[in-house]
Structure formats: structure tokens, C-alpha cells
Write a protein that holds these residues in place. Structure first.
Motif, short mmCIF file in Angstrom:
data_model
loop_
_atom_site.label_atom_id
_atom_site.label_comp_id
_atom_site.label_asym_id
_atom_site.label_seq_id
_atom_site.Cartn_x
_atom_site.Cartn_y
_atom_site.Cartn_z
N UNK A 638 0.80 -1.26 0.06
CA UNK A 638 -0.05 -0.03 0.06
C UNK A 638 1.02 1.12 0.00
N UNK A 639 0.67 1.81 -1.01
CA UNK A 639 1.23 3.23 -0.88
C UNK A 639 0.45 4.37 -0.62
N UNK A 640 0.76 5.19 0.59
CA UNK A 640 -0.23 6.23 1.10
C UNK A 640 0.29 7.46 0.64
N UNK A 641 -0.64 8.15 0.13
CA UNK A 641 -0.32 9.74 -0.47
C UNK A 641 -1.33 10.54 0.26
N UNK A 642 -0.61 11.47 1.09
CA UNK A 642 -1.37 12.67 1.72
C UNK A 642 -1.27 13.92 1.02
N UNK A 643 -2.25 14.60 0.22
CA UNK A 643 -2.07 15.77 -0.43
C UNK A 643 -3.01 16.80 0.00
N UNK A 644 -2.88 18.07 -0.56
CA UNK A 644 -3.72 19.23 -0.33
C UNK A 644 -3.50 19.75 -1.64
N UNK A 645 -4.68 20.63 -1.94
CA UNK A 645 -4.72 21.67 -3.28
C UNK A 645 -3.82 22.68 -2.85
N UNK A 646 -3.48 23.14 -1.64
CA UNK A 646 -2.89 24.21 -1.43
C UNK A 646 -1.05 23.71 -1.25
N UNK A 647 -1.06 22.43 -1.38
CA UNK A 647 0.32 22.07 -0.99
C UNK A 647 1.18 22.07 -2.36
N UNK A 648 2.08 23.09 -2.78
CA UNK A 648 2.50 23.26 -3.71
C UNK A 648 3.59 21.95 -4.36
#
Length: 739
Positions: A638-648
Motif C-alpha cells: 500500500x502506497x499512502x499519499x496525503x496531499x492538498x490543493x494548497x500544497x505546492x
């Protein structure tokens, strides 16, 4: 003959069977659980208190939760509305001893297979029937968690009160309810808090523990408190064995001294419940009986094995380096643009003024970092979720920043002038509480307020970036004490302000810039376009918070304001200028208040559907941390990726690493699961997941697999080889890296 005998037996038992039927409600069935309510009696004649049972029959691998669910979940809740002839306010639900479920550091407590919760409820009038209407809200979890509601009805007549066939089953589970009282067969003799270089703990000494028993200890305090499973310390307190529970999550740095808690101790078939008060660490009575104490202590994911002093200096160096690198991250481009124009303006002035201007900007940066540290400290003390860049989850902050950036862009386009001297004078007068001075030029006045505010503006726009080294330092700070937060954030501020301090020390660096001329208009236009690009990015982030309609309303207000500012700049009628300025102000206010009338989207982008395929064909699944362990147990990686629109930085990782052909090829395997969480808007589940790994900012990427069930944490700025190697290591197939 046999048939006649069976028929006669059936006729004899029929009245008893008819009597037994009312002692239970119908089953409320779901795919994962069935629920019903039972009664220990088949009526209420001369009965003043009823013993009921709330029964859950669960499918394999599904569970429901105890009264204190732990780090996730919630217990069954009963609504008695519609019930008659019973005192629902006095109903008492009892909780059999639960089972601990430990998954990747999350501790939850509940029941599998089957459980009956005994309930005692007073009867108001035993001469009248009782009608029970029971609404049960509960959460059932396996690989996924599903909330459900059971609507149960049971009527008990007033003409009988025989013991029902369910009484024995209800009492079997009542016997599993932990014992309470003053004369317990086992008890907690002492409880106190301690710490070492790696973690904080609660220590529990148990009296009269059954010989050979391996106890489980459940501590209930505030809702935000979380404790790990008990580990034997190899010590005794007045002859009683001592167990250590790691303090986890939001409670890591909390002082529990004098706090009242409830301790539940499970030892085989024996279970007790006892109120306790956390005391101070005892100074006597401790005897070490095991020289291998360190092997029994729970380990932390970030334990480096170095001593505390060395770790502090290493983390401090990372903080300085992380702050310095922030200056070259994409999200700081608008700030660099503003400072370039400021440096151009200062290059013609005297050396002392140039030095003071850059020192003021550096002070603005430091003060901003101190303000952020103070705000995070308050949140930490209040038990809230804290994180680096979380202000970009707040619509008001995003709206204000968008307005500021658009106004700066209008200034760059020459639609109105915010000269350095006027900005410095106004800000300096506001800060120093002086009246505006007249008759002085900016170089003589020396006001530094504008440069100070520019430094603060730089920090606000820089925080969405979590560059290499920065994430480690911030994680160390937010997982530590209040002093750690301020110390680390001070070093971050110094690192970020270092270029300004260098120019202050050697102002001739600024003077190397070309002399002012016509070319400056071209540069200002280009920088204005860069600021407009930043405004569009902020609006896209705002759309994730309040929806496209709300962000469009903010954008429309700013477009209208910019048009009115342009009209004011172009008109030759002086009488129109105040009116146009007032209308532009109203348009800005419309943009400012638009988010308050907007409805946010129901779900975040990444988690809105059960499965999504991105623009390059990668099958991302929604973030579901509770499923990771079961997926790994099935042989999945499992590859877990936590992202956000504001995270350049997250977007940079996606374009330059994740979405490249070589990485996509490595991830395109049947046994590799891609799981993505969207932190654009506040999400307590994501915040808790990050905190579990002492991370409080994003990007966050980790790989879990059969060969790495505890996970391999990746750096904030990803590399192709790093991702491929981590996936291969977690899978246990090094050949994957060459595919």
C-alpha cells in the motif's frame, strides 16, 4: 405412535412457546450485523425493574465498540423515544469486558462475533404493559467501517412475569462486566506519569494480579487521551508488578498529575473497574527485577538511538536548513517578486537605510513564526489538531490572502501607487502610534513598518510548502513540548530570514542590481502577472474549501474591484475618483464576505468516490487507514499519499515523480494499492494519522507491505528511485525496482 407422541408434546409446549416469544424483538439485519433487544422476563407483572439485553450478532471479522472506543470508532447509543411505562432517564447500560484491537499504533476496544449489553430499566407501573421502542445508532467495522441504525420494538404484557429463555444468556454477559467496589480481588495500587528521552508514559502498579496472568489495562480520561498497550517494566512497587503505557497522539506532552481517570484491568476471566487519581512518581518502594527493561518498552517511529543533546542539535540544524530552502520553493515566488522590487527601490538609497529595511523584513519573518508557534501551542494545549500550513484550510485566510495578492498585482500594473515611502510611513506610524509626519522624505524618515509587514507576508505565503528538512523539524517541534515548538520555529524563522540578514550585513549585494530605468515597467508587469497567477492558485484552493460557486463569487468581486480601480486610474474626472474608489471598496468587501454565504462541497476531492482514476491512469483509492493492515495481511503493498490543493510541494511530487512513466510502471501491479487522502479541508482522521508518525505537515508518503508492515516513510520531496526502492523493499521483491 411416534407421530402421535410428537404431536402431543407440541400441544403441551405450545403455551410455553407462545409465552417465550414476546421476550425478544425481531432481528434488525444488515450485511455485517444483526441486532435485537431481549428481556429476561416475558412480562412485567409485579416487576419494578427490567433486565434487558441488547444483542449484536456480527459477521466474521466485524466488530462493534466499547463505551470508550479508543483512537477510532464510537460505541452503540440508544434512543428510547416512543417507549412507554419505563423510566428511560434511569436506564443503565452495562459494558462487558472488551477486547483490544491494535492496528498500526491505533488502539481500539470492542467486541467480535457476539455480544449482549445488559440494560437495567425501571418500570413505572407494573400493572400496565411496557412498550419498548429502541433506536440504536452503532458503528460496525472490518476492513471498512459502516454506521448503522437499528429500529427495535418489544411489548411486554402485564399479566405475567416468568423468566424468559434469554435470561441465562443475558446473565452470562452480565458476568463479564468488570467488577467495581471497595473489595476487589485485583486492583490498581498506584498510577503515575514518567518520561524518558523517547516518550511519556503512565505507570500502573497492580495488586493481587493472578499468577501467570498477562493483564490488559484500559485507561479512560478525557476524550483526547490515548494510551498504548501495557508493557511489563520488570519493576515492582511495594511488591506489585508495574506496567507502562505509552502516552500517544494529542496527549503526548500533557501533564496528567492529579487527574482523575478510570482504570479497567483485564486478566483472563477476571475484570475489574476502578477510579484512580494520577499521582507523582514514587521515590521509594521501586525494585528492579529485570535487567532487560529497555527491550520491553514500546518503541517510537522516530527514535534515532542518539542521545537527547545530539538530537536537539541535529533537529536545530535541519530547522535552519529547512527555513533557508523555503526561499526557493515555488509558493514563495510572489514574496521574492515583492522583495526584488523593494531591493530595486532601495538600491539608490543610502547604505544604512538598505540595511534597516532588510533587518525589518527579517524581524517580520521572525515575529510571524513566533505568532504561528504561539497559535499552535494554544491549539496543542486545547487538544486540537495542529499542523504546518493548516491556515490554508481556513476560507477566511484564503480570501484575505487572495485580496491582498490581487491588490499588490494592481499596484504592479500601475493602477494605483503604493510607494515604499508611503507604505513605510503609514505602517510605522500605526505600529509606533505616531501621527503622520509631513514634510519629510522617505530616506530621512526611515520608517521600517512596510518592510516589517513584507516579511510577515512572506511567511504567510511560505507555510504551504513543506520542503526537505522542514518537515522533520516541524514534526519534532509539534510532537514535543511548548518550548520545543518555539525553539524550532525560531530557528525556522532565522533560516528563512537568512537572505535578508545577508543583504543587511552586506547592502552592496542589493546595489549590484541594475539602476532604475524604463526596464522596471516591464519587470513590474511580469511580476504583476506572477501575482495574478498566485491569486488564481489561491482561488483554486478556496474552491476546495467552499465550493466552485463560492470561489467564483470571490473572484467576481475582485475582478469588479480591479475594473473599478482601472477606471479610476484612467478617468480624467476628479469627481468620479472618490465614487469609483468607494465602489471598488464595496466590491472588495463583497469578495471578503462571499465565503460566509457559500456551502462547502460535501466531500473532499480525493475521498468523494470509492475509487478514482487520475489523469494519467493511476487507480487511487480513498484514504482508509483502517484497511491498511488487512491489505498487507493479504499480501498487498500500500502506497499512502496525503496531499492538498494548497500544497505546492505535493503538486511538484505528483508531476515530477509519481506521474512519470518509470514510477507509474513500478506502481502498475495487481498487488499494489494506491491510497490517497485529501487534506485540503480539515480532516481529523488525516491529522491523527499524520500525528501517529510524528508528522504535522504534508506532503506525506509512506509504503506498507508484507516486508514492511509498520511502513516506510518517504521524504517530503520525492525522488523516483526512492519511491521505486521503497515499494520494492515493502513488497519483499527487490526485482520490482528493475521492472
Amino acid at each position: 405412535m411416534t407421530k402421535r407422541f410428537l404431536a402431543l408434546l407440541f400441544l403441551i409446549l405450545l403455551p410455553h412457546m407462545a409465552q417465550a416469544a414476546p421476550a425478544q424483538s425481531a432481528w434488525q439485519d444488515e450485511d455485517f450485523a444483526s441486532v435485537r433487544v431481549l428481556s429476561a422476563r416475558d412480562g412485567v407483572k409485579d416487576v419494578h425493574s427490567l433486565r434487558l439485553g441488547l444483542e449484536f450478532a456480527l459477521q466474521p471479522h466485524w466488530k462493534v465498540y466499547w463505551r470508550s472506543a479508543g483512537d477510532a470508532g464510537f460505541p452503540p447509543k440508544i434512543d428510547w423515544a416512543g417507549s412507554t411505562n419505563v423510566d428511560t432517564d434511569a436506564a443503565t447500560m452495562r459494558w462487558p469486558a472488551p477486547v483490544r484491537f491494535s492496528i498500526f499504533g491505533l488502539e481500539t476496544f470492542g467486541y467480535e462475533d457476539r455480544v449482549i449489553f445488559p440494560i437495567d430499566i425501571p418500570v413505572l407501573d407494573p400493572s400496565q404493559p411496557v412498550k419498548l421502542h429502541v433506536l440504536v445508532d452503532y458503528l460496525a467495522c472490518s476492513d471498512i467501517c459502516v454506521p448503522a441504525t437499528a429500529d427495535l420494538n418489544l411489548t411486554l404484557p402485564a399479566d405475567r412475569a416468568d423468566i424468559s429463555s434469554h435470561a441465562h444468556e443475558i446473565e452470562k454477559f452480565a458476568a463479564k462486566v468488570p467488577l467495581t467496589g471497595d473489595t476487589l480481588p485485583m486492583s490498581v495500587s498506584a498510577i503515575w506519569q514518567s518520561s524518558d528521552h523517547s516518550a511519556n508514559y503512565l505507570n500502573v502498579a497492580l495488586r493481587d494480579l493472578p499468577e501467570g496472568a498477562t493483564p490488559d489495562i484500559l485507561i479512560e480520561g478525557k476524550a483526547t487521551d490515548s494510551f498504548g498497550p501495557p508493557a511489563p517494566t520488570g519493576q515492582t512497587m511495594d511488591g506489585n508488578p508495574v506496567y507502562r503505557l505509552a502516552i500517544q497522539n494529542k496527549a503526548k506532552a500533557e501533564n496528567f498529575a492529579t487527574q482523575n481517570m478510570t482504570a479497567t484491568v483485564l486478566a483472563g476471566d477476571l475484570a475489574i473497574e476502578q477510579p484512580v487519581r494520577v499521582g507523582t512518581q514514587p521515590q521509594s518502594g521501586m525494585v528492579t527485577t529485570n535487567t532487560t527493561l529497555s527491550t520491553a518498552q514500546p518503541a517510537r517511529a522516530n527514535n534515532t538511538g542518539t542521545d537527547t543533546g545530539t538530537a536537539w542539535w541535529v533537529i536545530g540544524g535541519l530547522a535552519l536548513l529547512g527555513g533557508l530552502i523555503l526561499n526557493v520553493m515555488p509558493c514563495v515566488l510572489p514574496v521574492l517578486s515583492i522583495k526584488v522590487m523593494g531591493a530595486i527601490g532601495l538600491s539608490a538609497k543610502n547604505r544604512a537605510h538598505t540595511r534597516r529595511g532588510f533587518i525589518a523584513s527579517a524581524l517580520g519573518i521572525l515575529v510571524s513564526f513566533w505568532i504561528i508557534a504561539g497559535a499552535l501551542s494554544i491549539l496543542k494545549l486545547a487538544g486540537g489538531s495542529i499542523g504546518w500550513g493548516i491556515q490554508f484550510q481556513q476560507p477566511l485566510f484564503l480570501t484575505v490572502m487572495t485580496i491582498i495578492v490581487v491588490l499588490f498585482a494592481c499596484n504592479m500594473f500601475g493602477l494605483f501607487e503604493i510607494s515604499a515611502s508611503r507604505l513605510n510611513n503609514l505602517a510605522n506610524d500605526a505600529i509606533d502610534h505616531h501621527q503622520p509626519r509631513t514634510g519629510q522624505s522617505a530616506p530621512d524618515h526611515g520608517g521600517m513598518g512596510g518592510h516589517f509587514l513584507t516579511g510577515m507576508f512572506a511567511t504567510l505565503l511560505a507555510t504551504p510548502c513543506s520542503a526537505p528538512f522542514l518537515g522533520t523539524a516541524v514534526g519534532f517541534a509539534l510532537a514535543g513540548t511548548i518550548f520545543d515548538i518555539f525553539w524550532i520555529f525560531t530557528l525556522l524563522g532565522i533560516g528563512f530570514a537568512l537572505p535578508y540578514l545577508l543583504i543587511a550585513a552586506r547592502p552592496e549585494i542589493a546595489r549590484l542590481l541594475p539602476k532604475p530605468g524604463r526596464w522596471m515597467a516591464v519587470v513590474k508587469f511580469i511580476l504583476g502577472l506572477a501575482l495574478l497567477g498566485t491569486a488564481l492558485w489561491l482561488l483554486s484552493v478556496l474552491a476546495g474549501q467552499i465550493g466552485t460557486n463560492g470561489a467564483s463569487a470571490v473572484g467576481a468581486g475582485l475582478i469588479l474591484a480591479s475594473g473599478l480601480i482601472w477606471w479610476r486610474h484612467k478617468t480624467s474626472h476628479d469627481k468620479r475618483k472618490p465614487l469609483l474608489a468607494g465602489l471598488a471598496t464595496l466590491a472588495v468587501l463583497m469578495a471578503l464576505f462571499a465565503p460566509g454565504f457559500s456551502k462547502p462541497p460535501a466531500n473532499s476531492t480525493a475521498n468523494a468516490t470509492s475509487k478514482a482514476v487520475d489523469d494519467v491512469g493511476l487507480p487511487w483509492q480513498p484514504f482508509a487507514p483502517e484497511t491498511i493492515a488487512s491489505l498487507v495481511a493479504q499480501g498487498k503493498t500500500v502506497l499512502v499519499d496525503i496531499t492538498a490543493d494548497w500544497c505546492v510541494t505535493c503538486q511538484v511530487n505528483k508531476r515530477l515523480v509519481i506521474n512519470t512513466d518509470v514510477v507509474r510502471s513500478a506502481l502498475d501491479h495487481e498487488n499494489i494499492v494506491l491510497m490517497q487522502g485529501d487534506w485540503t479541508r480539515p480532516d481529523p482522521e488525516i491529522a491523527a494519522f499524520l500525528a501517529k508518525y510524528d508528522r504535522y505537515g504534508i506532503p506525506f508518503d509512506a509504503v506498507f507491505g508484507p516486508a514492511a508492515p509498520d511502513g516506510i516513510l518517504l521524504s517530503e520531496l520525492l525522488g523516483k528511485d526512492q519511491v521505486i526502492s521503497a515499494v520494492a523493499t515493502a513488497t519483499g521483491m527487490q526485482g520490482l525496482a528493475n521492472n
